[in-house]
Design a protein around this motif. Sequence first.
Motif, PDB file in Angstrom:
ATOM      1  N   LEU A  38       0.647  -1.216  -0.139  1.00 22.06           N
ATOM      2  CA  LEU A  38       0.237  -0.056   0.597  1.00 22.06           C
ATOM      3  C   LEU A  38       1.078   1.089   0.438  1.00 22.06           C
ATOM      4  N   ARG A  39       0.759   2.289  -0.720  1.00 16.50           N
ATOM      5  CA  ARG A  39       1.295   3.879  -1.043  1.00 16.50           C
ATOM      6  C   ARG A  39       0.482   4.760  -0.420  1.00 16.50           C
ATOM      7  N   LEU A  40       1.100   5.159   0.593  1.00 19.36           N
ATOM      8  CA  LEU A  40       0.165   6.375   1.709  1.00 19.36           C
ATOM      9  C   LEU A  40       1.203   7.773   1.407  1.00 19.36           C
ATOM     10  N   VAL A  41       0.301   8.109   0.578  1.00 20.31           N
ATOM     11  CA  VAL A  41       0.288   9.576   0.324  1.00 20.31           C
ATOM     12  C   VAL A  41      -0.050  10.493   2.072  1.00 20.31           C
ATOM     13  N   LEU A  42       1.208  11.122   2.881  1.00 17.15           N
ATOM     14  CA  LEU A  42       0.066  12.012   4.028  1.00 17.15           C
ATOM     15  C   LEU A  42       1.149  13.203   4.741  1.00 17.15           C
TER      16      LEU A  42
END
Length: 203
Positions: free
Chosen positions: A143-147
């Motif tokens: 999972l890629r998470l941009v936060l």
Amino acid sequence: MTDEQPTKIGEVLAGVGPRLRRVRTERGVTLAALAAATGISKSTLSRLESGLRRPSLELLLPIAQAHRVPLDELIGAPETGDPRVRLAPRQALGGRTVLPLTRQPGGLQAFKMIIPGSPPDRPAPDPRTHEGYEWLYVLAGRLRLVLAEHDLVLGPGEAAEFDTRLPHWFGSADERPVEILSLFGAQGERMHVRARPSRPGRR
């Protein structure tokens, strides 16, 4: 159709407005925030809640998605008398399959999601903000998470939790699907993320 059926339908529709207001206020979401999340104007949302606007699927679907509740909770569909919980997956934006795991309105909401793989020429992430607090756990895939300023990749067994008022986006980190659990609730404690940064060239 019997005379009793239109009466029941009218009663269900009459209860939608108060139910929409209750779900929104239980989550501490303002009309302005809901309008931003759904693309529906504040005046239309207000008229829906007050019963001055007839509910339609076109309006209720984005509201249910913003609140992350099954559509039948907003409509108040009558129970069938069967005590078994029938989990019904639904398709969300981007081809995601979302399976609600909780049925009660308000409080913590749980979902299982299957997010399709991302092609190499996918568009850049478009982070969004909304009221709430979210916890993600990866079951399979990456999972890629941009936060906010972080760009992270989570593998199986890794989790992240964050305040959704921060700009955020998540999707598959590669061309394979990713399967996750999501818990969503009201505003919570300070953000805590446990994941490793994505490597250059593997986004």
